[in-house]
Design a protein around this motif. Structure first.
Motif, PDB file in Angstrom:
ATOM      1  N   LEU A  14       0.828  -1.205   0.000  1.00 50.54           N
ATOM      2  CA  LEU A  14       0.000   0.000   0.000  1.00 50.54           C
ATOM      3  C   LEU A  14       0.866   1.259   0.000  1.00 50.54           C
ATOM      4  CD1 LEU A  14      -2.956   1.021   0.178  1.00 50.54           C
ATOM      5  CD2 LEU A  14      -2.696   0.992   2.659  1.00 50.54           C
ATOM      6  N   LEU A  15       1.922   1.246   0.824  1.00 52.26           N
ATOM      7  CA  LEU A  15       2.825   2.392   0.889  1.00 52.26           C
ATOM      8  C   LEU A  15       3.926   2.319  -0.170  1.00 52.26           C
ATOM      9  CD1 LEU A  15       3.242   2.690   4.768  1.00 52.26           C
ATOM     10  CD2 LEU A  15       2.048   4.282   3.276  1.00 52.26           C
ATOM     11  N   GLN A  16       4.001   1.172  -0.883  1.00 52.49           N
ATOM     12  CA  GLN A  16       5.011   0.972  -1.920  1.00 52.49           C
ATOM     13  C   GLN A  16       6.423   1.132  -1.361  1.00 52.49           C
ATOM     14  OE1 GLN A  16       4.063   3.024  -5.650  1.00 52.49           O
ATOM     15  NE2 GLN A  16       1.897   2.985  -5.113  1.00 52.49           N
ATOM     16  N   ILE A  17       6.673   0.415  -0.264  1.00 49.67           N
ATOM     17  CA  ILE A  17       7.981   0.434   0.387  1.00 49.67           C
ATOM     18  C   ILE A  17       8.427  -0.992   0.661  1.00 49.67           C
ATOM     19  CG2 ILE A  17       7.698   2.701   1.466  1.00 49.67           C
ATOM     20  CD1 ILE A  17       6.904   1.252   4.043  1.00 49.67           C
ATOM     21  N   SER A  18       9.697  -1.148   0.935  1.00 53.90           N
ATOM     22  CA  SER A  18      10.256  -2.458   1.255  1.00 53.90           C
ATOM     23  C   SER A  18       9.811  -2.891   2.655  1.00 53.90           C
ATOM     24  CB  SER A  18      11.782  -2.394   1.194  1.00 53.90           C
ATOM     25  OG  SER A  18      12.354  -3.530   1.806  1.00 53.90           O
ATOM     26  N   PRO A  19       9.615  -4.196   2.865  1.00 57.14           N
ATOM     27  CA  PRO A  19       9.322  -4.693   4.225  1.00 57.14           C
ATOM     28  C   PRO A  19      10.443  -4.393   5.211  1.00 57.14           C
ATOM     29  CG  PRO A  19       8.754  -6.346   2.594  1.00 57.14           C
ATOM     30  CD  PRO A  19       9.515  -5.265   1.862  1.00 57.14           C
ATOM     31  N   LYS A  20      11.624  -4.057   4.686  1.00 51.36           N
ATOM     32  CA  LYS A  20      12.754  -3.720   5.556  1.00 51.36           C
ATOM     33  C   LYS A  20      12.907  -2.214   5.733  1.00 51.36           C
ATOM     34  CE  LYS A  20      15.382  -7.869   4.290  1.00 51.36           C
ATOM     35  NZ  LYS A  20      16.656  -8.390   3.726  1.00 51.36           N
ATOM     36  N   ALA A  21      11.926  -1.451   5.294  1.00 50.74           N
ATOM     37  CA  ALA A  21      12.028   0.014   5.353  1.00 50.74           C
ATOM     38  C   ALA A  21      12.233   0.502   6.781  1.00 50.74           C
ATOM     39  CB  ALA A  21      10.765   0.638   4.761  1.00 50.74           C
ATOM     40  N   GLN A  22      13.108   1.483   6.916  1.00 49.99           N
ATOM     41  CA  GLN A  22      13.380   2.098   8.213  1.00 49.99           C
ATOM     42  C   GLN A  22      12.241   3.053   8.589  1.00 49.99           C
ATOM     43  OE1 GLN A  22      16.077   1.312  10.205  1.00 49.99           O
ATOM     44  NE2 GLN A  22      16.354  -0.291   8.634  1.00 49.99           N
ATOM     45  N   PRO A  23      12.080   3.342   9.900  1.00 52.38           N
ATOM     46  CA  PRO A  23      11.004   4.255  10.333  1.00 52.38           C
ATOM     47  C   PRO A  23      11.017   5.592   9.606  1.00 52.38           C
ATOM     48  CG  PRO A  23      11.963   3.149  12.233  1.00 52.38           C
ATOM     49  CD  PRO A  23      12.809   2.769  11.050  1.00 52.38           C
ATOM     50  N   GLU A  24      12.223   6.114   9.339  1.00 55.02           N
ATOM     51  CA  GLU A  24      12.304   7.398   8.648  1.00 55.02           C
ATOM     52  C   GLU A  24      11.706   7.311   7.246  1.00 55.02           C
ATOM     53  OE1 GLU A  24      14.803   5.772  10.005  1.00 55.02           O
ATOM     54  OE2 GLU A  24      15.267   6.979  11.778  1.00 55.02           O
ATOM     55  N   THR A  25      11.936   6.181   6.581  1.00 53.26           N
ATOM     56  CA  THR A  25      11.379   5.989   5.241  1.00 53.26           C
ATOM     57  C   THR A  25       9.867   5.882   5.305  1.00 53.26           C
ATOM     58  OG1 THR A  25      13.377   4.848   4.495  1.00 53.26           O
ATOM     59  CG2 THR A  25      11.360   4.487   3.218  1.00 53.26           C
ATOM     60  N   ILE A  26       9.363   5.143   6.269  1.00 54.91           N
ATOM     61  CA  ILE A  26       7.911   4.980   6.438  1.00 54.91           C
ATOM     62  C   ILE A  26       7.256   6.342   6.652  1.00 54.91           C
ATOM     63  CG2 ILE A  26       6.111   4.018   7.912  1.00 54.91           C
ATOM     64  CD1 ILE A  26       8.039   1.672   8.467  1.00 54.91           C
ATOM     65  N   GLN A  27       7.837   7.142   7.516  1.00 58.35           N
ATOM     66  CA  GLN A  27       7.272   8.459   7.816  1.00 58.35           C
ATOM     67  C   GLN A  27       7.305   9.367   6.592  1.00 58.35           C
ATOM     68  OE1 GLN A  27       9.667   9.692  11.145  1.00 58.35           O
ATOM     69  NE2 GLN A  27       8.964   7.977  12.423  1.00 58.35           N
ATOM     70  N   ARG A  28       8.430   9.359   5.874  1.00 55.04           N
ATOM     71  CA  ARG A  28       8.576  10.237   4.699  1.00 55.04           C
ATOM     72  C   ARG A  28       7.602   9.856   3.593  1.00 55.04           C
ATOM     73  NH1 ARG A  28      11.552   9.187   0.410  1.00 55.04           N
ATOM     74  NH2 ARG A  28      12.775   7.635   1.536  1.00 55.04           N
ATOM     75  N   VAL A  29       7.515   8.540   3.293  1.00 54.56           N
ATOM     76  CA  VAL A  29       6.619   8.091   2.230  1.00 54.56           C
ATOM     77  C   VAL A  29       5.166   8.335   2.613  1.00 54.56           C
ATOM     78  CG1 VAL A  29       5.808   6.069   0.963  1.00 54.56           C
ATOM     79  CG2 VAL A  29       8.259   6.398   1.353  1.00 54.56           C
ATOM     80  N   TYR A  30       4.840   8.102   3.874  1.00 55.82           N
ATOM     81  CA  TYR A  30       3.458   8.325   4.317  1.00 55.82           C
ATOM     82  C   TYR A  30       3.060   9.786   4.130  1.00 55.82           C
ATOM     83  CZ  TYR A  30      -0.482   9.217   7.361  1.00 55.82           C
ATOM     84  OH  TYR A  30      -1.688   9.633   7.855  1.00 55.82           O
ATOM     85  N   ARG A  31       3.939  10.698   4.516  1.00 54.90           N
ATOM     86  CA  ARG A  31       3.610  12.123   4.380  1.00 54.90           C
ATOM     87  C   ARG A  31       3.333  12.484   2.921  1.00 54.90           C
ATOM     88  NH1 ARG A  31       7.758  12.875   8.327  1.00 54.90           N
ATOM     89  NH2 ARG A  31       9.270  13.341   6.669  1.00 54.90           N
ATOM     90  N   ILE A  32       4.126  11.932   2.010  1.00 57.50           N
ATOM     91  CA  ILE A  32       3.943  12.234   0.594  1.00 57.50           C
ATOM     92  C   ILE A  32       2.607  11.693   0.090  1.00 57.50           C
ATOM     93  CG2 ILE A  32       4.811  11.766  -1.735  1.00 57.50           C
ATOM     94  CD1 ILE A  32       7.641  11.704  -0.500  1.00 57.50           C
ATOM     95  N   LEU A  33       2.346  10.392   0.371  1.00 54.59           N
ATOM     96  CA  LEU A  33       1.121   9.768  -0.124  1.00 54.59           C
ATOM     97  C   LEU A  33      -0.123  10.321   0.568  1.00 54.59           C
ATOM     98  CD1 LEU A  33       2.241   6.027  -0.435  1.00 54.59           C
ATOM     99  CD2 LEU A  33       2.100   7.765  -2.231  1.00 54.59           C
ATOM    100  N   ALA A  34      -0.012  10.587   1.867  1.00 54.91           N
ATOM    101  CA  ALA A  34      -1.165  11.118   2.592  1.00 54.91           C
ATOM    102  C   ALA A  34      -1.521  12.514   2.082  1.00 54.91           C
ATOM    103  CB  ALA A  34      -0.866  11.160   4.093  1.00 54.91           C
ATOM    104  N   GLY A  35      -0.511  13.314   1.792  1.00 51.04           N
ATOM    105  CA  GLY A  35      -0.781  14.641   1.256  1.00 51.04           C
ATOM    106  C   GLY A  35      -1.458  14.573  -0.103  1.00 51.04           C
ATOM    107  N   ARG A  36      -1.063  13.588  -0.900  1.00 54.59           N
ATOM    108  CA  ARG A  36      -1.652  13.417  -2.227  1.00 54.59           C
ATOM    109  C   ARG A  36      -3.098  12.952  -2.139  1.00 54.59           C
ATOM    110  NH1 ARG A  36       2.014   9.699  -5.511  1.00 54.59           N
ATOM    111  NH2 ARG A  36       3.395  11.474  -5.181  1.00 54.59           N
TER     112      ARG A  36
END
Length: 206
Positions: A14-36
């Motif tokens: 759903l977030l189009q990230i790796s299962p090994k994604a770090q918390p910083e990546t999760i937060q950054r990608v979420y902000r981008i997709l949530a804003g969209r």
């Protein structure tokens, strides 16, 4: 009467990230997709998708919730993709062209969401496509010979740039596989065949 278990949603897809994604990546990608997808966005607002993204973020951003989720996630990864149960993927020459495109779609999606580990092993493909490896060997040989897939260092298979181009050019004509990838964006790839879909076979040509 026992209630049906809620459908599993792949938050990483759903977030189009790796299962090994770090918390910083999760937060950054979420902000981008949530804003969209935020309903206040007049151009791309999507309330339903925004709520799914919010749910995914709340789980993956919490170490305890993420650990519990990951256990179920790894279990789900061993399950087959329902769409490959359909007649269009029957063993034999009748389903071969769809089987080729189906395998490419799995590798296409894998590279998009997990670029650091873009390959899938033959065993993984066998499980996901509900097909014996003996039936996939011809499919894999053909795709390698065409230059659409390559073998990875760990003996898996990954899609090439030529394979990506081929999927994107042919996908609009195959409604089953188009839906397979579109539903993956909502984390529902393993239930892509929940309703009947008419399809058109796509021969893989040079």
């Amino acid at each position: 009467m026992e209630q049906a278990r809620p459908a599993f949603i792949d938050y990483y897809e759903l977030l189009q990230i790796s299962p090994k994604a770090q918390p910083e990546t999760i937060q950054r990608v979420y902000r981008i997709l949530a804003g969209r997808c935020h309903p206040d966005n007049p151009h791309t607002g999507d309330l339903e998708r925004f709520l799914k993204l919010k749910q995914a973020y709340e789980v993956l951003n919490n170490p305890e919730l993420r650990a519990a989720y990951d256990e179920e996630y790894h279990l789900q990864q061993s399950l087959p993709v329902d769409v490959f149960n359909m007649q269009e993927f029957a063993t034999g020459i009748d389903g071969e062209s769809n089987r080729r495109m189906g395998l490419l779609c799995l590798l296409y999606h894998r590279r998009r969401v997990n670029p650091d580990e873009p390959g899938l092993s033959l065993l993984q493909l066998e499980n996901m496509m509900i097909s014996a490896r003996e039936h996939l060997l011809f499919t894999v040989w053909y795709l390698k010979d065409k230059g659409f897939v390559r073998q990875t260092e760990d003996s898996g298979y990954a899609i090439t740039s030529s394979g990506v181009d081929h999927v994107e050019q042919g996908l609009p004509r195959n409604r089953i596989l188009y839906r397979l990838l579109k539903e993956a964006e909502d984390g529902a790839v393993r239930s892509a065949a929940s309703s009947p879909i008419e399809s058109e076979e796509i021969p893989i040509a040079s």
